[in-house]
Write a protein that holds these residues in place. Structure first.
Motif, PDB file in Angstrom:
ATOM      1  N   GLU A   3      93.861  32.240  81.096  1.00 23.52           N
ATOM      2  CA  GLU A   3      93.206  30.959  81.333  1.00 23.52           C
ATOM      3  C   GLU A   3      94.037  30.119  82.299  1.00 23.52           C
ATOM      4  OE1 GLU A   3      90.219  29.589  77.862  1.00 23.52           O
ATOM      5  OE2 GLU A   3      92.318  29.067  77.582  1.00 23.52           O
ATOM      6  N   LEU A   5      94.572  26.277  84.060  1.00 24.53           N
ATOM      7  CA  LEU A   5      94.282  24.847  83.986  1.00 24.53           C
ATOM      8  C   LEU A   5      93.888  24.393  85.383  1.00 24.53           C
ATOM      9  CD1 LEU A   5      94.230  22.109  82.529  1.00 24.53           C
ATOM     10  CD2 LEU A   5      96.682  21.906  83.008  1.00 24.53           C
ATOM     11  N   GLU A  67      98.377  26.336  87.796  1.00 29.93           N
ATOM     12  CA  GLU A  67      99.341  27.424  87.679  1.00 29.93           C
ATOM     13  C   GLU A  67     100.078  27.637  89.003  1.00 29.93           C
ATOM     14  OE1 GLU A  67     101.041  30.090  84.915  1.00 29.93           O
ATOM     15  OE2 GLU A  67      99.504  28.541  84.679  1.00 29.93           O
ATOM     16  N   TRP A 410      89.816  24.392  81.341  1.00 32.43           N
ATOM     17  CA  TRP A 410      90.454  25.690  81.203  1.00 32.43           C
ATOM     18  C   TRP A 410      89.463  26.724  81.715  1.00 32.43           C
ATOM     19  CZ3 TRP A 410      95.422  25.941  80.479  1.00 32.43           C
ATOM     20  CH2 TRP A 410      96.072  24.953  79.753  1.00 32.43           C
ATOM     21  N   TYR A 411      89.960  27.627  82.562  1.00 29.02           N
ATOM     22  CA  TYR A 411      89.062  28.583  83.225  1.00 29.02           C
ATOM     23  C   TYR A 411      89.557  30.003  82.999  1.00 29.02           C
ATOM     24  CZ  TYR A 411      86.551  30.962  87.006  1.00 29.02           C
ATOM     25  OH  TYR A 411      85.769  31.819  87.744  1.00 29.02           O
ATOM     26  N   ASP A 412      88.654  30.863  82.530  1.00 32.60           N
ATOM     27  CA  ASP A 412      88.966  32.265  82.290  1.00 32.60           C
ATOM     28  C   ASP A 412      88.635  33.056  83.557  1.00 32.60           C
ATOM     29  OD1 ASP A 412      89.004  34.950  81.587  1.00 32.60           O
ATOM     30  OD2 ASP A 412      88.295  34.588  79.548  1.00 32.60           O
ATOM     31  N   TRP A 418      84.378  28.537  81.396  1.00 31.72           N
ATOM     32  CA  TRP A 418      85.261  27.371  81.398  1.00 31.72           C
ATOM     33  C   TRP A 418      85.010  26.535  80.145  1.00 31.72           C
ATOM     34  CZ3 TRP A 418      82.701  22.794  81.070  1.00 31.72           C
ATOM     35  CH2 TRP A 418      81.390  22.738  81.566  1.00 31.72           C
ATOM     36  N   VAL A 421      89.063  20.465  78.950  1.00 29.40           N
ATOM     37  CA  VAL A 421      90.348  20.138  78.337  1.00 29.40           C
ATOM     38  C   VAL A 421      90.137  19.097  77.256  1.00 29.40           C
ATOM     39  CG1 VAL A 421      92.589  19.044  78.750  1.00 29.40           C
ATOM     40  CG2 VAL A 421      91.736  20.775  80.338  1.00 29.40           C
TER      41      VAL A 421
END
Length: 546
Positions: A3, A5, A67, A410-412, A418, A421
């Motif tokens: 995941e 951010l 990230e 939050w993204y997978d 998604w 947050v």
């Protein structure tokens, strides 16, 4: 499952839901420019995870990948993630450059800065001149020659250089802002541009206000009454200086956008001269120049500077002088980027009408930017298949019908799923909650109170400012340069999007206004007419009455 951010606070200030031409140009450009900075400043790239991109597209909207900034950019330069709308405590793996790394960084930073300095001083003025000339030729004529001229390799390459200079200077501005916040927060009031491309919009509106007063009471009354048809002013001989001033203003600033300036499709000030009339009318009731208010805010920070010992004072004065130049350059490149997008967007529509007379004139916007360039270089011979364009248009229309993801998600990467947050049920706060905190962006001369105007439309804001008297707090999703002329009538600003170098933050500092940005769901939490107290030093926003 990995995941990420993601933050859309800054990217969605300049691009919202974008058609493929804008989306691919922006995403590819940002990734390339951030990597350029990393390569120039990072030295040995083996210590970085090169598989992590700076950006990520979600439902047609562009987000910055925290990230990437945590693992890479923050290892190279002092970087406060609040500058892109994310409180530092939310970011895992946030690195800090060691003292040794900072010492190694200095000569590398100097080289990049020298490159950017050369671009701003010697290249950008020429690019600005050429784009401005071709933009207005496209607006006022029917010839295709200006459209072809925009895509000549020399001009196109020079215009894309603005992306790199803008990212370089923006990162340096963020680093300076981070250092000031950590070391001498009392000086932040002096970290504002002087006579930037954006602040000049407000100054020229004030000058037009003085021109209107010189035209006589009848012209002023028309402005107070909200008469928005420029032809009615043109019909009155005494209003000729005002009309000429507005026309000159639009020639200089007409390319600036109302929303999402990096989007080819956004409307520009030149499309809505009535906005200028509203801004002038709204300032007729003001007796004190906004510069006086801005000076009062700067004086507080100047007093803090003067209380320092001579050595510290000299050092920070030099840093601030340098920082003011950086901000001025950043706003100059932002204006140039808006001009470029306005010109190329207009060219795309002109070419679409010529090559696809039976189609919607936004058809070329559903080409990727690389496909668009190939189309132009082949003089319209190299085209994308119709079924591909239909599929892209259908996807865009689907995204248009959906609620957008929040600004922090939050993204997978594997599934594309998604999650917010902050869940929407928590963000849509209940009426009895009267205190919230966002990102402190500008302290002004202290906390301010005023009646809330809640709107996402600058024209609506301008009309309402004509009717209101006394202190006013603007509450909106985000601001763009089209809002700049209204800041001088405001007492404070609250936005849902943005970080410490967002448009609202920069212009609020220049005007000495308290500003709080990055406050989720602010336009749903605050109601029109409520009295707000805004503390731009702490980020606190309070509803004084309910």
């Amino acid at each position: 499952m990995t995941e990420l951010l993601l933050s859309g606070h800054n990217t969605q200030e300049t691009t919202g839901l974008a058609r493929p031409a804008t989306a691919t140009m922006t995403e590819k450009g940002l990734d390339a420019q951030f990597d350029f900075v990393l390569e120039q400043l990072g030295g040995d790239l083996s210590r970085f995870d090169r598989t992590v991109k700076a950006t990520q597209s979600v439902q047609g909207r562009l987000y910055l990948n925290m990230e990437y900034f945590a693992r890479t950019i923050s290892k190279v330069v002092p970087f406060d993630t609040s500058s892109i709308g994310v409180p530092p405590e939310m970011v895992k793996n946030l690195s800090r450059p060691s003292l040794g790394q900072q010492m190694v960084l200095l000569p590398r930073l100097r080289n990049v800065y020298r490159w950017a300095t050369h671009f701003y001083r010697h290249t950008l003025p020429g690019v600005d001149h050429d784009l401005h000339r071709l933009y207005w030729q496209l607006r006022t004529g029917a010839d295709l020659a200006p459209a072809w001229a925009l895509f000549e390799p020399g001009l196109y390459k020079r215009s894309r250089g603005t992306d790199r200079a803008h990212v370089v200077i923006s990162l340096i501005v963020v680093s300076v802002d981070t250092i000031l916040r950590q070391r001498v927060p009392g000086l932040l009031g002096l970290f504002a541009g002087q006579s930037t491309a954006t602040s000049q919009i407000g100054r020229h509106i004030w000058a037009l206000r003085e021109t209107a007063e010189a035209c006589g009471e009848q012209v002023c009354q028309m402005l107070r009454d909200g008469v928005l048809d420029l032809e009615r002013y043109r019909a009155r001989p005494e209003a000729a200086p005002l009309v000429a001033g507005i026309e000159n203003f639009l020639i200089v600033y007409g390319h600036r956008g109302f929303r999402h300036e990096a989007d080819f499709e956004t409307e520009r000030l030149a499309d809505h001269p009535e906005h200028i009339l509203l801004a002038i009318g709204g300032q007729l009731a003001e007796s004190e120049s906004p510069d006086a208010r801005a000076e009062a805010a700067r004086q507080i920070a100047l007093d803090n500077l003067n209380r320092m010992n001579p050595l510290s004072r000299a050092m920070w004065r030099r840093v601030l002088r340098w920082g003011q130049q950086l901000i001025a350059w950043r706003e100059a490149s932002k204006s140039n980027l808006a001009l470029r997008q306005a010109a190329y967007g207009l060219a795309a529509r002109r070419l679409a009408r010529y090559f696809f007379p039976d189609e919607s004139d936004d058809i070329l916007m559903f080409y990727s930017m690389d496909e668009f360039l190939a189309f132009v270089l082949a003089r319209g011979e190299k085209r994308v298949k119709r079924e591909t364009l239909d599929a892209r248009r259908a996807q865009y229309e689907l995204y248009s019908s959906q609620l957008p993801p929040p600004e922090l998600i939050w993204y997978d990467q594997d599934t594309g799923r998604w999650t917010p947050v902050q869940e929407r049920e928590r963000a849509a706060l209940k009426p009895f909650v009267t205190h919230r905190e966002g990102i402190p962006a500008s302290a002004g001369s202290g906390p301010a109170e005023g009646i809330a105007i809640v709107t996402n439309d600058p024209l609506d804001a301008g009309q309402r400012l004509l009717r209101l008297r006394g202190p006013v707090v603007l509450v909106t999703r985000l601001t763009d340069p089209a809002w700049s002329s209204l800041f001088r009538r405001l007492s404070a600003v609250v936005t849902e999007l943005g970080g410490v170098i967002s448009h609202a933050a920069i212009v609020a500092r220049e005007n000495g206004l308290p500003a709080v940005v990055g406050l989720p769901e602010a336009t749903r939490w605050v109601r029109d007419g409520q009295r707000l107290r805004v503390d731009g030093a702490t980020g606190a926003v309070d509803i004084v009455d309910t």
